[in-house]
Design a protein around this motif. Structure first.
Motif: not given
Length: 139
Positions: A91-95, A97-107, A109-110, A131-135
């Motif tokens: 199973i690829n990782r990391p997965i 899961e939040t109330p906003k959705g589910v992602v395979l966080a690859r890379p 920053e996903a 990573i500039n994770a500001g919006r």
């Protein structure tokens, strides 16, 4: 709010995703999926939430992928799911899961796509990449 990460502490991508979640102000439920694999039903639910077929979640590197003949394109989804449940390392990782959705966080920053507060500001990954994770809005 509940955030869950299916985590492998030996994986830098997984560690980076976990650090981003924490920097966002959340403390996730951490499931070390190699020790506590998801159930068949949970794995199907995660795949459905990601709109991903089982084959797309298969990890090849460092797994019994080749020995199990999982490169055979004729294998059914059920066969692939059974292999992942029998060998969670597939199973690829990391997965995440939040109330906003589910992602395979690859890379890693996903993970920002599903965090309630993705405004981390600058974040430095383990390999030194920033990573500039500001919006910030354009002025």
């Amino acid at each position: 709010m509940t955030i869950t990460i299916y985590h492998n502490p030996d994986c830098a991508t997984s560690r980076n995703a976990l650090a981003m979640i924490r920097q966002s102000g959340e403390e996730p439920q951490i499931i070390e999926y190699l020790k506590t694999p998801p159930t068949h039903e949970k794995l199907i639910a995660l795949l459905a939430a990601m709109n991903m077929p089982p084959r797309a979640l298969l990890r090849q590197k460092g797994t019994p992928y080749a020995e199990l003949g999982l490169d055979n394109p004729d294998l059914s989804d059920a066969h692939i799911l059974d292999a992942m449940l029998a060998h969670p390392i597939l199973i690829n990782r990391p997965i995440v899961e939040t109330p906003k959705g589910v992602v395979l966080a690859r890379p890693s920053e996903a993970v920002l796509d599903v965090l309630p507060n993705p405004n981390l500001g600058p974040f430095t990954k383990e390999d030194g990449e920033v990573i500039n994770a500001g919006r910030a809005s354009a002025g």
